[in-house]
Design an enzyme around this catalytic site. Structure first.
Site, PDB file in Angstrom:
ATOM      1  N   CYS A  24      -0.953  -7.448   1.465  1.00  0.00           N
ATOM      2  CA  CYS A  24       0.124  -6.582   1.738  1.00  0.00           C
ATOM      3  C   CYS A  24      -0.301  -5.741   3.238  1.00  0.00           C
ATOM      4  O   CYS A  24      -1.327  -5.873   3.529  1.00  0.00           O
ATOM      5  CB  CYS A  24       0.170  -5.360   0.911  1.00  0.00           C
ATOM      6  N   LYS A  52      -3.916  -6.625 -12.977  1.00  0.00           N
ATOM      7  CA  LYS A  52      -4.089  -7.576 -11.637  1.00  0.00           C
ATOM      8  C   LYS A  52      -5.268  -7.445 -11.089  1.00  0.00           C
ATOM      9  O   LYS A  52      -6.311  -8.025 -10.729  1.00  0.00           O
ATOM     10  CB  LYS A  52      -2.883  -7.316 -10.690  1.00  0.00           C
ATOM     11  N   ASN A  53      -5.889  -5.940 -10.733  1.00  0.00           N
ATOM     12  CA  ASN A  53      -7.096  -5.768  -9.897  1.00  0.00           C
ATOM     13  C   ASN A  53      -8.255  -5.896 -10.831  1.00  0.00           C
ATOM     14  O   ASN A  53      -9.441  -5.570  -9.913  1.00  0.00           O
ATOM     15  CB  ASN A  53      -7.088  -4.515  -9.203  1.00  0.00           C
ATOM     16  N   ARG A  95       3.993 -10.527  -7.088  1.00  0.00           N
ATOM     17  CA  ARG A  95       2.685 -10.679  -6.875  1.00  0.00           C
ATOM     18  C   ARG A  95       1.685  -9.768  -7.993  1.00  0.00           C
ATOM     19  O   ARG A  95       0.736 -10.049  -8.205  1.00  0.00           O
ATOM     20  CB  ARG A  95       2.185 -10.070  -5.347  1.00  0.00           C
ATOM     21  N   ARG A 120      -7.034  -3.021   7.071  1.00  0.00           N
ATOM     22  CA  ARG A 120      -7.906  -3.459   5.972  1.00  0.00           C
ATOM     23  C   ARG A 120      -8.930  -4.200   6.038  1.00  0.00           C
ATOM     24  O   ARG A 120      -8.935  -5.606   6.112  1.00  0.00           O
ATOM     25  CB  ARG A 120      -6.948  -4.330   4.851  1.00  0.00           C
ATOM     26  N   ASP A 174      -2.298   3.225  -5.237  1.00  0.00           N
ATOM     27  CA  ASP A 174      -1.221   2.091  -5.745  1.00  0.00           C
ATOM     28  C   ASP A 174      -0.206   2.764  -6.621  1.00  0.00           C
ATOM     29  O   ASP A 174       0.799   1.965  -7.031  1.00  0.00           O
ATOM     30  CB  ASP A 174      -1.930   0.811  -6.707  1.00  0.00           C
TER      31      ASP A 174
HETATM   32  C1  UD1 Z   1      -8.313  -2.638  -3.910  1.00  0.00           C
HETATM   33  C2  UD1 Z   1      -6.958  -3.017  -4.556  1.00  0.00           C
HETATM   34  C3  UD1 Z   1      -5.854  -2.344  -4.027  1.00  0.00           C
HETATM   35  C4  UD1 Z   1      -6.113  -0.793  -3.953  1.00  0.00           C
HETATM   36  C5  UD1 Z   1      -7.412  -0.519  -3.296  1.00  0.00           C
HETATM   37  C6  UD1 Z   1      -7.546   0.846  -3.223  1.00  0.00           C
HETATM   38  C7  UD1 Z   1      -7.695  -5.145  -5.492  1.00  0.00           C
HETATM   39  C8  UD1 Z   1      -7.511  -6.606  -5.656  1.00  0.00           C
HETATM   40  N1  UD1 Z   1      -7.005  -4.521  -4.753  1.00  0.00           N
HETATM   41  O1  UD1 Z   1      -8.115  -3.269  -2.646  1.00  0.00           O
HETATM   42  O2  UD1 Z   1      -4.630  -2.643  -4.838  1.00  0.00           O
HETATM   43  O3  UD1 Z   1      -4.907  -0.497  -3.225  1.00  0.00           O
HETATM   44  O4  UD1 Z   1      -8.464  -1.207  -3.837  1.00  0.00           O
HETATM   45  O5  UD1 Z   1      -7.914   1.606  -4.530  1.00  0.00           O
HETATM   46  O6  UD1 Z   1      -8.527  -4.635  -6.382  1.00  0.00           O
HETATM   47  N2  UD1 Z   1     -12.240  -0.715   4.212  1.00  0.00           N
HETATM   48  C9  UD1 Z   1     -12.912  -0.992   5.354  1.00  0.00           C
HETATM   49  N3  UD1 Z   1     -13.906  -1.848   5.556  1.00  0.00           N
HETATM   50  C10 UD1 Z   1     -14.157  -2.697   4.268  1.00  0.00           C
HETATM   51  C11 UD1 Z   1     -13.620  -2.440   3.063  1.00  0.00           C
HETATM   52  C12 UD1 Z   1     -12.387  -1.667   3.020  1.00  0.00           C
HETATM   53  O7  UD1 Z   1     -12.484  -0.053   6.294  1.00  0.00           O
HETATM   54  O8  UD1 Z   1     -15.135  -3.410   4.366  1.00  0.00           O
HETATM   55  C13 UD1 Z   1     -11.063   0.207   4.256  1.00  0.00           C
HETATM   56  C14 UD1 Z   1      -9.721  -0.314   3.824  1.00  0.00           C
HETATM   57  O9  UD1 Z   1      -9.172  -0.737   5.333  1.00  0.00           O
HETATM   58  C15 UD1 Z   1      -8.923   0.580   3.359  1.00  0.00           C
HETATM   59  C16 UD1 Z   1      -9.929   1.365   2.464  1.00  0.00           C
HETATM   60  O10 UD1 Z   1     -11.196   0.968   2.980  1.00  0.00           O
HETATM   61  O11 UD1 Z   1      -8.586   1.721   4.224  1.00  0.00           O
HETATM   62  C17 UD1 Z   1      -9.947   1.124   0.990  1.00  0.00           C
HETATM   63  O12 UD1 Z   1     -10.283  -0.284   0.799  1.00  0.00           O
HETATM   64  P1  UD1 Z   1     -11.060  -0.949  -0.579  1.00  0.00           P
HETATM   65  O13 UD1 Z   1     -11.209   0.308  -1.670  1.00  0.00           O
HETATM   66  O14 UD1 Z   1     -11.800  -1.967  -0.136  1.00  0.00           O
HETATM   67  O15 UD1 Z   1      -9.344  -1.746  -0.998  1.00  0.00           O
HETATM   68  P2  UD1 Z   1      -9.427  -3.145  -1.559  1.00  0.00           P
HETATM   69  O16 UD1 Z   1     -10.748  -3.867  -2.408  1.00  0.00           O
HETATM   70  O17 UD1 Z   1      -8.990  -3.984  -0.397  1.00  0.00           O
END
Ligand code: UD1
Length: 423
Positions: A120, A22-23, A403, A125, A310
């Site tokens: 979720c 998925k990711n 999902r 986030r 995850d």
């Molecule tokens: C992706 C995955 C998700 C997984 C996560 C961490 C997808 C579609 N989803 O989510 O399943 O749980 O990686 O491995 O690939 N953050 C900020 N600012 C930002 C971006 C992120 O503060 O601009 C924080 C988020 O709130 C969170 C942390 O960084 O606490 C990790 O987020 P991130 O690595 O960006 O995860 P996703 O890309 O949202």
């Protein structure tokens, strides 16, 4: 609301072929917006997030065709022209990953608009690192009333030096995609090292992008005005694999996971060995044998190659029946223990405080009516607990599980589980 009814107690046995990740597929689909040429993605899982992304792409004017060759799903995407720079607000709410369209749209059209993404409910986030990256590349970014707009100076983004405060998966992917069509060289320092980032990079390279340093401290992208078309496969879903592995271990069963990349699951496999599972790792398969009762072990989630967040909720379900006390530390998301309250209804003993969960293993769980509550991995962990529990567990809100898991009930049944999808 969809429900899954799980009657526990059957040890799972057999083999299961793991689907495309998925990711990995979601960012690859977003990347198709970068080029006018046809993109073909192989091994696309039939999950709700993919269906939502297809709707979003169609709404943008992308032509989409889904087919199947030798039982493997192929998605053809052609963004010859793009109708609008706005990501559909209703669809955006359904899936956080729709934010991944922001970079490609901005790079292709010179502007992009969106509302804040859904997904979720596991913490705030934010997307500040994504937006700071685009600003560094010369875009003017405005946030007002839940809306974000960005416009590139003279319609083009420029290469930049970008230091991520944290190795965010989404920010790395979004910036990497935008950089592939920007003018000049972009360096992303402290990028995410997740295998899904590497899969996206391979796809971008196949489209003609010049990218170096994947898996290292800095990713270098040499932008090009034009990208072509390409065909690329999706890596196997390490999270789906880990979920099935825990299904085998928690039921004291024996499973072979086929079509996996064991090198993507090292931290997880180490943890399974620590709780006493018998694990045999092959080239593209992992054989798992569950002990009668798993041992206790502490887990801390970390960016890759650490233990994946995850697979944290699924491990939490396993530790509920562990012999001893396990401490689970969630270091990625602020609010990822929501499922603990539901597991407690099944007889688990979990004390959470902030990013810590202390689990005192019990020797049996009891079936109960529980709620997936807007939480994909939490929902899956309730199904896992239900497989071990005595009696019947009803998991409400099972549509959230769809999902990210393709035909979970049917696939578990093929391994001997007693799981039925209802309504
Ligand atoms: C992706 C995955 C998700 C997984 C996560 C961490 C997808 C579609 N989803 O989510 O399943 O749980 O990686 O491995 O690939 N953050 C900020 N600012 C930002 C971006 C992120 O503060 O601009 C924080 C988020 O709130 C969170 C942390 O960084 O606490 C990790 O987020 P991130 O690595 O960006 O995860 P996703 O890309 O949202």
């Amino acid at each position: 609301m969809a429900r899954l009814m799980v009657r526990g107690g059957e040890p799972l046995r057999g083999s299961i072929r793991i689907n495309g990740a998925k990711n990995a597929v979601l960012p690859m689909m977003a990347a198709a917006v970068l080029t006018r040429s046809e993109c073909v993605i192989r091994d696309v899982p039939d999950i709700r997030d993919v269906r939502v992304m297809i709707e979003i792409l169609k709404d943008l004017g992308v032509s989409v065709q889904l087919g199947e060759i030798d039982g493997r799903r192929r998605l053809s995407l052609k963004a010859e022209s793009i109708r609008t720079d706005v990501v559909n607000a209703e669809l955006m709410k359904k899936m956080r990953s729709s934010v991944l369209l922001f970079g490609p749209l901005l790079a292709r059209l010179g502007s992009a608009r969106m509302t804040y993404p859904g997904g979720c409910a596991i913490g705030p986030r934010p997307v500040d690192m994504h937006l700071d990256g685009f600003a560094a590349m010369g875009a003017t970014v405005n946030e007002r009333g839940g809306q974000v707009t960005a416009a590139a100076g003279r319609g083009r983004l420029s290469g930049a030096e970008i230091h991520l405060e944290y190795p965010s998966v989404g920010a790395t992917e979004n910036i990497m995609m935008a950089a592939a069509r920007a003018d000049g060289v972009t360096r992303i320092w402290n990028p995410a090292r997740e295998p899904e980032v590497a899969n996206l990079a391979a796809f971008l390279q196949a489209l003609g992008a010049e990218i170096e340093g994947i898996g290292s401290d800095v990713i270098t992208v040499r932008g090009s005005g034009q990208l072509g078309g390409a065909e690329c496969g999706v890596i196997p879903d390490r999270i789906e694999a880990g979920t099935y592995a825990i299904a085998g271990v928690i039921t004291g069963g024996e499973l072979t996971l086929e079509n996996v990349r064991p090198e993507h699951l090292r931290a997880f496999v180490a943890k399974m060995k620590e709780v006493g599972a018998g694990i045999c790792v092959g080239r593209d398969r992992i054989h798992v044998r569950g002990p009668e009762r798993p041992g206790a072990a502490d887990v801390r989630t970390l960016p890759y190659p650490g233990y994946p967040t995850d697979l944290q909720n699924q491990y939490l379900a396993l530790s509920c029946v562990g012999e001893g006390t396990s401490v689970v530390t969630e270091s990625i998301f602020e609010n990822r223990f929501k499922v603990a309250a539901e597991l407690t209804k099944m007889g688990a003993s979990i004390h959470t405080e902030g990013r810590l969960a202390v689990v005192k293993g019990v020797d049996r769980l009891c079936g109960a009516s529980v709620e997936a509550d807007d939480d994909l991995r939490g929902g899956a962990s309730l199904v896992l607990a239900g497989l071990r529990a005595e009696g019947t567990t009803v998991v409400r809100g099972a549509e959230y599980i769809d999902r990210g898991y393709m035909n979970l009930a049917e696939r578990l049944r093929s391994l001997g589980a007693n799981v039925v999808a209802m309504g």
